[in-house]
Design a protein around this motif. Structure first.
Motif, PDB file in Angstrom:
ATOM      1  N   PHE A  57       0.794  -1.281  -0.121  1.00  0.00           N
ATOM      2  CA  PHE A  57       0.086  -0.200  -0.069  1.00  0.00           C
ATOM      3  C   PHE A  57       0.912   1.322  -0.054  1.00  0.00           C
ATOM      4  O   PHE A  57       1.607   1.536   0.694  1.00  0.00           O
ATOM      5  N   SER A  58       0.407   1.782  -0.918  1.00  0.00           N
ATOM      6  CA  SER A  58       1.392   3.472  -1.000  1.00  0.00           C
ATOM      7  C   SER A  58       0.811   4.375  -0.074  1.00  0.00           C
ATOM      8  O   SER A  58      -0.116   5.329  -0.321  1.00  0.00           O
ATOM      9  N   MET A  59       1.575   4.384   1.135  1.00  0.00           N
ATOM     10  CA  MET A  59       0.886   5.419   2.239  1.00  0.00           C
ATOM     11  C   MET A  59       1.244   6.782   1.802  1.00  0.00           C
ATOM     12  O   MET A  59       0.791   7.404   2.964  1.00  0.00           O
ATOM     13  N   LYS A  60       1.896   7.119   0.890  1.00  0.00           N
ATOM     14  CA  LYS A  60       1.743   8.722   0.466  1.00  0.00           C
ATOM     15  C   LYS A  60       0.332   9.275   0.381  1.00  0.00           C
ATOM     16  O   LYS A  60      -0.204  10.346   0.427  1.00  0.00           O
ATOM     17  N   SER A  61      -0.535   8.185  -0.029  1.00  0.00           N
ATOM     18  CA  SER A  61      -2.019   8.295  -0.308  1.00  0.00           C
ATOM     19  C   SER A  61      -2.859   8.687   0.882  1.00  0.00           C
ATOM     20  O   SER A  61      -3.519   9.500   0.793  1.00  0.00           O
ATOM     21  N   ASN A  62      -2.468   8.140   1.981  1.00  0.00           N
ATOM     22  CA  ASN A  62      -2.955   8.022   3.110  1.00  0.00           C
ATOM     23  C   ASN A  62      -2.310   7.666   4.275  1.00  0.00           C
ATOM     24  O   ASN A  62      -1.957   6.158   4.129  1.00  0.00           O
ATOM     25  N   ILE A  78       4.129  -2.226   2.549  1.00  0.00           N
ATOM     26  CA  ILE A  78       4.096  -0.767   2.567  1.00  0.00           C
ATOM     27  C   ILE A  78       4.915  -0.141   1.559  1.00  0.00           C
ATOM     28  O   ILE A  78       6.187  -0.667   1.875  1.00  0.00           O
ATOM     29  N   ASP A  79       4.623   0.840   0.599  1.00  0.00           N
ATOM     30  CA  ASP A  79       5.400   1.564  -0.226  1.00  0.00           C
ATOM     31  C   ASP A  79       5.858   2.985   0.794  1.00  0.00           C
ATOM     32  O   ASP A  79       4.713   3.623   0.891  1.00  0.00           O
ATOM     33  N   VAL A  80       7.044   3.275   1.065  1.00  0.00           N
ATOM     34  CA  VAL A  80       7.143   4.489   1.686  1.00  0.00           C
ATOM     35  C   VAL A  80       8.281   5.338   0.599  1.00  0.00           C
ATOM     36  O   VAL A  80       8.641   4.954  -0.338  1.00  0.00           O
ATOM     37  N   ILE A 148      15.967  -1.138  -9.596  1.00  0.00           N
ATOM     38  CA  ILE A 148      16.314   0.178 -10.331  1.00  0.00           C
ATOM     39  C   ILE A 148      14.824   0.629 -10.935  1.00  0.00           C
ATOM     40  O   ILE A 148      14.435  -0.034 -11.577  1.00  0.00           O
ATOM     41  N   ARG A 149      14.544   1.969 -10.514  1.00  0.00           N
ATOM     42  CA  ARG A 149      13.415   2.486 -10.974  1.00  0.00           C
ATOM     43  C   ARG A 149      13.672   2.897 -12.350  1.00  0.00           C
ATOM     44  O   ARG A 149      14.550   4.053 -12.501  1.00  0.00           O
ATOM     45  N   LEU A 150      12.890   2.588 -13.445  1.00  0.00           N
ATOM     46  CA  LEU A 150      13.082   2.764 -14.798  1.00  0.00           C
ATOM     47  C   LEU A 150      12.255   3.592 -15.266  1.00  0.00           C
ATOM     48  O   LEU A 150      11.039   3.486 -14.851  1.00  0.00           O
ATOM     49  N   LEU A 198       8.735   0.442 -11.888  1.00  0.00           N
ATOM     50  CA  LEU A 198       8.042   1.358 -12.556  1.00  0.00           C
ATOM     51  C   LEU A 198       7.029   1.956 -11.829  1.00  0.00           C
ATOM     52  O   LEU A 198       6.327   1.509 -10.787  1.00  0.00           O
ATOM     53  N   HIS A 199       6.734   3.186 -11.949  1.00  0.00           N
ATOM     54  CA  HIS A 199       5.483   4.036 -11.495  1.00  0.00           C
ATOM     55  C   HIS A 199       5.335   4.865 -12.621  1.00  0.00           C
ATOM     56  O   HIS A 199       5.984   6.057 -12.387  1.00  0.00           O
ATOM     57  N   ILE A 200       4.533   5.178 -13.487  1.00  0.00           N
ATOM     58  CA  ILE A 200       4.156   5.907 -14.546  1.00  0.00           C
ATOM     59  C   ILE A 200       3.345   7.285 -14.178  1.00  0.00           C
ATOM     60  O   ILE A 200       3.352   8.030 -15.076  1.00  0.00           O
ATOM     61  N   GLY A 201       2.699   7.190 -12.863  1.00  0.00           N
ATOM     62  CA  GLY A 201       1.676   8.306 -12.769  1.00  0.00           C
ATOM     63  C   GLY A 201       0.584   7.827 -11.914  1.00  0.00           C
ATOM     64  O   GLY A 201       0.483   6.551 -11.492  1.00  0.00           O
ATOM     65  N   SER A 202      -0.514   8.706 -11.666  1.00  0.00           N
ATOM     66  CA  SER A 202      -1.576   8.264 -10.884  1.00  0.00           C
ATOM     67  C   SER A 202      -2.840   8.793 -11.670  1.00  0.00           C
ATOM     68  O   SER A 202      -2.867   9.462 -12.476  1.00  0.00           O
ATOM     69  N   GLN A 203      -3.956   8.046 -10.858  1.00  0.00           N
ATOM     70  CA  GLN A 203      -5.155   8.429 -11.450  1.00  0.00           C
ATOM     71  C   GLN A 203      -5.020   7.966 -13.027  1.00  0.00           C
ATOM     72  O   GLN A 203      -5.758   8.851 -14.005  1.00  0.00           O
ATOM     73  N   ILE A 204      -4.301   6.797 -13.373  1.00  0.00           N
ATOM     74  CA  ILE A 204      -4.624   6.209 -14.710  1.00  0.00           C
ATOM     75  C   ILE A 204      -5.829   5.528 -15.197  1.00  0.00           C
ATOM     76  O   ILE A 204      -6.236   4.731 -14.204  1.00  0.00           O
ATOM     77  N   GLY A 234      -1.075   3.597  -9.407  1.00  0.00           N
ATOM     78  CA  GLY A 234      -1.614   4.370 -10.464  1.00  0.00           C
ATOM     79  C   GLY A 234      -2.948   4.060 -10.757  1.00  0.00           C
ATOM     80  O   GLY A 234      -3.502   4.893 -11.732  1.00  0.00           O
ATOM     81  N   LEU A 235      -3.472   2.977 -10.527  1.00  0.00           N
ATOM     82  CA  LEU A 235      -4.943   2.862 -11.039  1.00  0.00           C
ATOM     83  C   LEU A 235      -5.916   3.957 -10.719  1.00  0.00           C
ATOM     84  O   LEU A 235      -6.065   4.096  -9.606  1.00  0.00           O
ATOM     85  N   GLY A 236      -6.776   4.332 -11.574  1.00  0.00           N
ATOM     86  CA  GLY A 236      -7.548   5.291 -11.286  1.00  0.00           C
ATOM     87  C   GLY A 236      -8.842   4.804 -10.667  1.00  0.00           C
ATOM     88  O   GLY A 236      -9.203   3.629 -10.573  1.00  0.00           O
ATOM     89  N   ALA A 365      -7.791   9.717  -0.551  1.00  0.00           N
ATOM     90  CA  ALA A 365      -6.508   9.434  -0.910  1.00  0.00           C
ATOM     91  C   ALA A 365      -5.928  11.112  -1.240  1.00  0.00           C
ATOM     92  O   ALA A 365      -6.823  11.699  -1.721  1.00  0.00           O
ATOM     93  N   TYR A 366      -4.874  11.133  -1.093  1.00  0.00           N
ATOM     94  CA  TYR A 366      -4.234  12.709  -1.033  1.00  0.00           C
ATOM     95  C   TYR A 366      -4.909  13.881  -0.481  1.00  0.00           C
ATOM     96  O   TYR A 366      -5.104  14.801  -1.022  1.00  0.00           O
ATOM     97  N   GLY A 367      -5.844  13.461   0.528  1.00  0.00           N
ATOM     98  CA  GLY A 367      -6.540  14.359   1.270  1.00  0.00           C
ATOM     99  C   GLY A 367      -5.934  14.794   2.547  1.00  0.00           C
ATOM    100  O   GLY A 367      -4.975  15.856   2.377  1.00  0.00           O
TER     101      GLY A 367
HETATM  102  N1  PLP Z   1       4.326   4.160  -5.802  1.00  0.00           N
HETATM  103  C1  PLP Z   1       4.946   5.266  -6.234  1.00  0.00           C
HETATM  104  C2  PLP Z   1       6.542   5.397  -6.407  1.00  0.00           C
HETATM  105  C3  PLP Z   1       4.291   6.597  -6.399  1.00  0.00           C
HETATM  106  O1  PLP Z   1       5.208   7.751  -6.443  1.00  0.00           O
HETATM  107  C4  PLP Z   1       2.790   6.712  -6.150  1.00  0.00           C
HETATM  108  C5  PLP Z   1       2.126   7.897  -6.143  1.00  0.00           C
HETATM  109  O2  PLP Z   1       2.329   8.707  -6.882  1.00  0.00           O
HETATM  110  C6  PLP Z   1       2.059   5.444  -5.856  1.00  0.00           C
HETATM  111  C7  PLP Z   1       2.918   4.081  -5.906  1.00  0.00           C
HETATM  112  C8  PLP Z   1       0.995   5.224  -5.648  1.00  0.00           C
HETATM  113  O3  PLP Z   1      -0.013   5.736  -6.640  1.00  0.00           O
HETATM  114  P1  PLP Z   1      -1.543   5.733  -6.719  1.00  0.00           P
HETATM  115  O4  PLP Z   1      -2.035   6.517  -5.610  1.00  0.00           O
HETATM  116  O5  PLP Z   1      -1.841   6.357  -7.963  1.00  0.00           O
HETATM  117  O6  PLP Z   1      -1.852   4.206  -6.890  1.00  0.00           O
END
Ligand code: PLP
Length: 413
Positions: A57-62, A78-80, A148-150, A198-204, A234-236, A365-367
């Motif tokens: 779980f990408s905890m930057k979202s919450n 957890i992804d930090v 390695i983040r590509l 890989l992480h190409i973006g968010s709300q895709i 990235g899943l929208g 998320a991101y609130g």
């Molecule tokens: N992984 C990485 C490296 C991120 O930078 C982000 C958010 O930008 C995420 C995961 C989570 O993305 P999302 O909330 O769109 O699933």
């Protein structure tokens, strides 16, 4: 899908009337639904059951400790992206072996703490960072695993501020550099280079950017071998009328692509898990008739939910207790002294009375994660609902909290 529904005219969070929750905890207030979070987590886990990925779980979202704990207890990693997030992930009970650590600016102290905590992987974003991890691992007498983040140079077709996989962004490493790192991996004696991130973006909401990016990683795999593939988040989700990918559809396509590749998969969803699992409830302080516009001014705005101001993001807004009154067009704005401080623009709603509560949907998320005390508004409380129970998971801050780290120098005393 989420568990915030109207029964007759009253909004419920799972089995509890939102009106009763705000009577107890006041406003502004973040309300999360535990079972919505779990539904999303298990939906993804189920969709990917053939590939059996580690879901981090990408905890930057919450970054609510209670939410992290809920997910960790359900088997999530957890992804930090910082020492602070690492600290919180560990405090929430996440074992080091389920923590992955991304971010372009990892400091020495953060790297050392993460190595000592025994994290699974750093997702390395630059050559100097890799050298630094190697140096610190040596000092700690450890061999640290990394991916390695590509940067696959793929357009995620989302808002430009949340696009991270194009070559002009600061994220990841170009194909050639990633390849040369693998070719020269013996240079880094205290680092084990095990995979690609890989992480190409968010709300895709489209499939093709994900598939394109994974294809670039698989191309690289033909030239250099690796065991792990982390396809990021990235899943929208649905904020308005988007048609996001269904987890099953996403998983099937990835399964097809990865067939025969024998990679171990990692996912880092954030928004998909928590986005629709939270609402922000604010009360109307004033209803102001402007010359061209009407404004419902509420007790929480961009200080608590920055997305509309930052990305002109749309959030559905409605009265917590719906009423049958004539509707007018209005902007829902906060108390902050910025013209960008709006939660919604040109919404058609019944004129709210002072004190009436509005629910801002899709705020999980991101609130709260991006909230600030700008303009001297203390952070609000957060509660977690589990069926018919509601739990305070973050206390409301007070004015003392606003000054607790400020100091007056002697010459001003
Ligand atoms: N992984 C990485 C490296 C991120 O930078 C982000 C958010 O930008 C995420 C995961 C989570 O993305 P999302 O909330 O769109 O699933």
């Amino acid at each position: 899908m989420h568990r915030f529904n109207y029964q007759r005219s009253n909004l419920y969070a799972e089995g509890i009337k939102v009106e009763n929750i705000i009577k107890q905890f006041g406003t502004p207030l973040y309300i999360y639904s535990a079972n919505t979070i779990l539904d999303h987590f298990f939906k993804l886990k189920h969709a990917f059951k053939v590939l059996n990925p580690l879901i981090c779980f990408s905890m930057k979202s919450n970054s609510s400790l209670a939410i992290i704990r809920l997910l960790v207890k359900s088997g999530s990693g957890i992804d930090v992206v910082s020492g602070g997030e690492l600290y919180k992930a560990i405090k929430a009970g996440c074992p080091g072996v389920k923590i992955v650590y991304a971010g372009v600016g990892k400091r020495e102290d953060e790297i050392e703490t993460a190595i000592k905590a025994g994290i699974l992987f750093f997702n390395v974003e630059s050559v100097p960072e890799l050298e630094k991890i190697n140096k610190i691992a040596k000092r700690c007498k450890k061999i640290q695993s990394v991916c390695i983040r590509l940067n696959p140079d793929v357009d995620a077709k989302t808002h430009k501020y949340i696009t991270t996989g194009k070559k002009e962004t600061k994220f990841g490493l170009p194909y050639k550099v990633a390849k040369s790192i693998f070719k020269n991996k013996s240079k880094y004696k205290n680092v084990k280079i095990e995979g690609i991130h890989l992480h190409i973006g968010s709300q895709i909401v489209r499939l093709d950017p994900f598939l394109k990016a994974i294809k670039v990683a698989l191309e690289l795999k033909k030239e250099v071998d690796f065991e792990y593939l982390n396809i990021g988040g990235g899943l929208g989700i649905i904020y308005k009328n988007e048609k996001p990918l269904l987890p099953d559809q996403y998983a099937r396509e990835i399964e097809k692509l990865l067939k025969g590749s024998k990679v171990k998969l990692i996912l880092e969803p954030g928004r998909f898990i928590v986005g629709n699992a939270g609402i922000l409830v604010t009360r109307v302080v004033y209803f102001k008739k402007g010359i061209n516009k009407n404004f419902a001014i509420t007790d929480g705005g961009m200080n608590l939910l920055l997305r509309p101001a930052l990305y002109e993001a749309y959030h559905e807004i409605n009265l917590v207790k719906k009423k049958n009154k004539p509707k007018v067009k209005m902007d829902i704005v906060g108390p902050v002294c910025e013209s960008s401080d709006f939660l919604g623009q040109d919404r058609i709603l019944p004129v709210p009375k002072e004190g009436e509560a509005l629910a801002v949907f899709g705020a999980g998320a991101y609130g709260s994660a991006m909230a600030s005390v700008y303009n001297g508004h203390p952070l609000c409380a957060e509660v977690l609902v589990n069926e018919k129970e509601v739990y305070l998971v973050k206390k409301k801050e007070n004015y003392r909290d606003l000054i607790q780290n400020d100091l007056i120098p002697d010459f001003l005393r």
